[in-house]
Design a protein around this motif. Structure first.
Motif, PDB file in Angstrom:
ATOM      1  N   ILE A 346       0.827  -1.209   0.000  1.00 46.77           N
ATOM      2  CA  ILE A 346       0.000   0.000   0.000  1.00 46.77           C
ATOM      3  C   ILE A 346       0.859   1.257   0.000  1.00 46.77           C
ATOM      4  O   ILE A 346       0.548   2.240  -0.669  1.00 46.77           O
ATOM      5  N   ARG A 347       2.007   1.231   0.729  1.00 47.73           N
ATOM      6  CA  ARG A 347       2.902   2.388   0.706  1.00 47.73           C
ATOM      7  C   ARG A 347       3.420   2.664  -0.693  1.00 47.73           C
ATOM      8  O   ARG A 347       3.628   3.809  -1.085  1.00 47.73           O
ATOM      9  N   GLY A 348       3.650   1.605  -1.444  1.00 48.84           N
ATOM     10  CA  GLY A 348       4.231   1.761  -2.770  1.00 48.84           C
ATOM     11  C   GLY A 348       3.269   2.238  -3.816  1.00 48.84           C
ATOM     12  O   GLY A 348       3.668   2.594  -4.927  1.00 48.84           O
ATOM     13  N   ALA A 349       1.967   2.223  -3.498  1.00 48.88           N
ATOM     14  CA  ALA A 349       0.954   2.638  -4.479  1.00 48.88           C
ATOM     15  C   ALA A 349       0.728   4.140  -4.385  1.00 48.88           C
ATOM     16  O   ALA A 349       0.489   4.681  -3.311  1.00 48.88           O
ATOM     17  N   LYS A 350       0.805   4.836  -5.517  1.00 45.59           N
ATOM     18  CA  LYS A 350       0.511   6.269  -5.549  1.00 45.59           C
ATOM     19  C   LYS A 350      -0.996   6.460  -5.683  1.00 45.59           C
ATOM     20  O   LYS A 350      -1.710   5.606  -6.201  1.00 45.59           O
ATOM     21  N   THR A 351      -1.484   7.592  -5.277  1.00 47.51           N
ATOM     22  CA  THR A 351      -2.929   7.818  -5.263  1.00 47.51           C
ATOM     23  C   THR A 351      -3.485   8.264  -6.602  1.00 47.51           C
ATOM     24  O   THR A 351      -4.641   8.653  -6.690  1.00 47.51           O
ATOM     25  N   GLY A 352      -2.722   8.209  -7.671  1.00 49.47           N
ATOM     26  CA  GLY A 352      -3.257   8.585  -8.969  1.00 49.47           C
ATOM     27  C   GLY A 352      -4.450   7.747  -9.365  1.00 49.47           C
ATOM     28  O   GLY A 352      -5.375   8.224 -10.009  1.00 49.47           O
ATOM     29  N   GLY A 353      -4.474   6.455  -8.974  1.00 45.93           N
ATOM     30  CA  GLY A 353      -5.610   5.597  -9.293  1.00 45.93           C
ATOM     31  C   GLY A 353      -6.419   5.228  -8.085  1.00 45.93           C
ATOM     32  O   GLY A 353      -7.215   4.318  -8.123  1.00 45.93           O
ATOM     33  N   LEU A 354      -6.175   5.928  -6.958  1.00 46.43           N
ATOM     34  CA  LEU A 354      -6.855   5.584  -5.720  1.00 46.43           C
ATOM     35  C   LEU A 354      -8.049   6.491  -5.464  1.00 46.43           C
ATOM     36  O   LEU A 354      -8.026   7.671  -5.804  1.00 46.43           O
ATOM     37  N   ARG A 355      -9.061   5.918  -4.829  1.00 46.66           N
ATOM     38  CA  ARG A 355     -10.203   6.724  -4.420  1.00 46.66           C
ATOM     39  C   ARG A 355     -10.505   6.411  -2.958  1.00 46.66           C
ATOM     40  O   ARG A 355     -10.695   5.264  -2.595  1.00 46.66           O
ATOM     41  N   LEU A 356     -10.511   7.426  -2.136  1.00 42.38           N
ATOM     42  CA  LEU A 356     -10.844   7.221  -0.739  1.00 42.38           C
ATOM     43  C   LEU A 356     -12.311   6.860  -0.597  1.00 42.38           C
ATOM     44  O   LEU A 356     -13.154   7.351  -1.340  1.00 42.38           O
ATOM     45  N   SER A 357     -12.609   6.018   0.391  1.00 41.52           N
ATOM     46  CA  SER A 357     -13.964   5.505   0.550  1.00 41.52           C
ATOM     47  C   SER A 357     -14.715   6.289   1.611  1.00 41.52           C
ATOM     48  O   SER A 357     -14.749   5.915   2.760  1.00 41.52           O
ATOM     49  N   GLY A 358     -15.294   7.417   1.225  1.00 41.81           N
ATOM     50  CA  GLY A 358     -16.081   8.187   2.165  1.00 41.81           C
ATOM     51  C   GLY A 358     -16.791   9.325   1.484  1.00 41.81           C
ATOM     52  O   GLY A 358     -16.432   9.717   0.369  1.00 41.81           O
ATOM     53  N   PRO A 359     -17.808   9.901   2.119  1.00 36.08           N
ATOM     54  CA  PRO A 359     -18.560  10.993   1.517  1.00 36.08           C
ATOM     55  C   PRO A 359     -17.701  12.203   1.173  1.00 36.08           C
ATOM     56  O   PRO A 359     -18.039  12.982   0.290  1.00 36.08           O
ATOM     57  N   LEU A 368      -4.582  14.752  -1.366  1.00 34.66           N
ATOM     58  CA  LEU A 368      -3.530  13.737  -1.395  1.00 34.66           C
ATOM     59  C   LEU A 368      -2.995  13.472  -2.798  1.00 34.66           C
ATOM     60  O   LEU A 368      -2.233  12.527  -2.996  1.00 34.66           O
ATOM     61  N   PHE A 369      -3.397  14.267  -3.773  1.00 33.24           N
ATOM     62  CA  PHE A 369      -3.035  13.992  -5.162  1.00 33.24           C
ATOM     63  C   PHE A 369      -1.515  13.866  -5.320  1.00 33.24           C
ATOM     64  O   PHE A 369      -0.752  14.729  -4.887  1.00 33.24           O
ATOM     65  N   ASN A 370      -1.077  12.763  -5.944  1.00 30.51           N
ATOM     66  CA  ASN A 370       0.333  12.473  -6.195  1.00 30.51           C
ATOM     67  C   ASN A 370       1.166  12.373  -4.921  1.00 30.51           C
ATOM     68  O   ASN A 370       2.357  12.641  -4.920  1.00 30.51           O
ATOM     69  N   THR A 371       0.548  11.986  -3.841  1.00 33.69           N
ATOM     70  CA  THR A 371       1.300  11.742  -2.614  1.00 33.69           C
ATOM     71  C   THR A 371       1.126  10.292  -2.211  1.00 33.69           C
ATOM     72  O   THR A 371       0.257   9.584  -2.710  1.00 33.69           O
ATOM     73  N   GLU A 372       1.985   9.830  -1.286  1.00 32.11           N
ATOM     74  CA  GLU A 372       1.894   8.447  -0.845  1.00 32.11           C
ATOM     75  C   GLU A 372       0.662   8.260   0.032  1.00 32.11           C
ATOM     76  O   GLU A 372       0.256   9.157   0.774  1.00 32.11           O
ATOM     77  N   LEU A 373       0.081   7.085  -0.049  1.00 27.87           N
ATOM     78  CA  LEU A 373      -1.094   6.762   0.745  1.00 27.87           C
ATOM     79  C   LEU A 373      -0.706   6.612   2.212  1.00 27.87           C
ATOM     80  O   LEU A 373       0.282   5.969   2.546  1.00 27.87           O
ATOM     81  N   THR A 374      -1.463   7.211   3.108  1.00 25.74           N
ATOM     82  CA  THR A 374      -1.146   7.144   4.532  1.00 25.74           C
ATOM     83  C   THR A 374      -1.846   5.992   5.241  1.00 25.74           C
ATOM     84  O   THR A 374      -1.643   5.778   6.427  1.00 25.74           O
ATOM     85  N   GLN A 375      -2.676   5.255   4.530  1.00 22.76           N
ATOM     86  CA  GLN A 375      -3.384   4.117   5.113  1.00 22.76           C
ATOM     87  C   GLN A 375      -2.391   3.038   5.523  1.00 22.76           C
ATOM     88  O   GLN A 375      -1.546   2.622   4.752  1.00 22.76           O
ATOM     89  N   GLU A 376      -2.499   2.551   6.761  1.00 27.44           N
ATOM     90  CA  GLU A 376      -1.614   1.503   7.254  1.00 27.44           C
ATOM     91  C   GLU A 376      -2.440   0.382   7.866  1.00 27.44           C
ATOM     92  O   GLU A 376      -3.098   0.592   8.897  1.00 27.44           O
TER      93      GLU A 376
END
Length: 394
Positions: A346-359, A368-376
């Motif tokens: 998950i650390r290695g994945a960039k948020t370019g293709g990520l979508r956070l799950s919330g309203p 968070l665009f183009n930053t590392e995902l902080t989810q652990e």
């Protein structure tokens, strides 16, 4: 006006329990099946025989699979033709299925069974794209890779035809009860949820951070969320010695969603300590002797993601995908190695293709665009153990 029932007729009737909700049903001798007036589930009725009755009593929990998990049923419970009630039965009315449904019952010992809940919240502004994909992937993984019997897995999604398999709050509650019903030494149970999570103020003062973590069923806006206290009471406390429960919770704010006594706090170098979550000596959050573990998508103050960045095509939850990938890629890995592998993926994945799950996903995604995902991903447990020596086993 209802005619009085003769003593002979009353003597010939039998009492059985609904195979789903457990309510008492009064069954006429000629009935082959009966529909519960409370939950609408169908319970098959066998001809009276002492040996058969003993066998039915022993296998009471297993027979629920016939009604709830059968892949051979051609439609929802409500599609079966219903005969009018007869006499003074009152508790239910009997039905004649279009054809007999005969399934082998699973072994009472060493059973593997799972409840998989995927909620996409179709038609809502906070709809999730990967939740149903997650449970389909998890089902395939459990059956094809880990040897779970296909008829011992109960899936709840909005795509299901049977109304009892829609992930409403009540159906999720019933499914969790089914999961632990009759649990015995040697059983391996899995509870997987992919959907929205949240938190609410803690009213009973048993949370270190002052909040109860929650799961959001399909109808949570009207029926409410399922809080961690209830989840612990339902699927953690009943686990007996020699049995195991694994929960994989792919939702926001899910670090202590099972309210387990210990959380594994790990830094980026892999060093860890077990942090005790017990706030009061009067509060017990453990099992009845068995082992309960939970892999959750993130810490209690973090959000989780619905992403195409890890799989490369279909949307999946980051936790679900990284969990399956790690176990498949490295057979025999330890719990510590599994937790590290998921975090690294998950650390290695960039948020370019990520979508956070919330309203508020759009706002957070922009931040968070183009930053590392902080989810652990987090690991919690009903007891402490050496995570680098204990082999992961389902």
């Amino acid at each position: 006006m209802i005619a009085k029932t003769s003593k002979l007729e009353m003597a010939s009737r039998r009492d059985i329990r609904c195979s789903w909700c457990g309510v008492q049903l009064l069954v006429p001798p000629e009935a082959q099946a009966i529909r519960c007036a409370v939950c609408q589930a169908i319970t098959r009725v066998q001809s009276y025989d002492p040996l058969t009755q003993v066998r039915d009593s022993i296998n009471q929990a297993a027979t629920r699979i016939i009604n709830m998990v059968s892949s051979t049923m051609t439609g929802p419970v409500s599609s079966y033709p219903v005969a009018p009630a007869v006499g003074t039965c009152g508790y239910g009315y009997y039905v004649q299925p279009p054809r007999p449904v005969i399934l082998p019952l699973p072994s009472l010992h060493g059973r593997k069974r799972a409840v998989l809940c995927g909620v996409s919240y179709k038609g809502k502004s906070y709809r999730m794209k990967g939740s149903i994909n997650d449970v389909k992937c998890m089902r395939y993984f459990l059956v094809e890779k880990l040897g779970f019997p296909s008829d011992s897995i109960l899936m709840l999604t909005e795509d299901e035809i049977c109304p009892l398999r829609i992930p409403t709050k009540e159906n999720m509650r019933l499914a969790m009860r089914w999961l632990v019903q009759g649990c015995q030494p040697g059983d391996s149970l899995v509870f997987h949820f992919s959907g929205h999570g949240s938190k609410v103020p803690d009213n009973d003062k048993d949370e270190a951070d002052g909040f109860d973590e929650t799961l959001c069923p399909l109808d949570y806006e009207t029926e409410g969320m399922i809080i961690d206290d209830e989840i612990n009471d339902t699927i953690v406390r009943p686990i007996p010695k020699g049995a195991m429960l694994h929960a994989i919770i792919d939702s926001c704010y899910s670090g202590t969603i099972l309210d387990l006594p210990f959380v594994c706090k790990m830094n980026r170098e892999g060093y860890y300590i077990w942090e005790e979550q017990i706030c009061s000596s009067d509060t017990y959050k453990g099992t009845s002797g068995g082992l309960a573990l939970c892999f959750s998508a993130c810490n209690d103050n973090q959000t989780s993601v619905d992403t195409t960045a890890l799989s490369g095509n279909a949307s999946t939850g980051a936790l679900t995908y990284s969990f399956i990938q790690a176990v498949e890629n490295e057979p025999g890995l330890t719990y510590g190695r599994l937790l590290n592998a998921m975090r690294q993926a998950i650390r290695g994945a960039k948020t370019g293709g990520l979508r956070l799950s919330g309203p508020i996903a759009a706002l957070i995604n922009r931040a968070l665009f183009n930053t590392e995902l902080t989810q652990e991903p987090q690991l919690s447990s009903s007891e402490k153990f050496d995570i680098y020596s204990k082999q992961f086993l389902l």
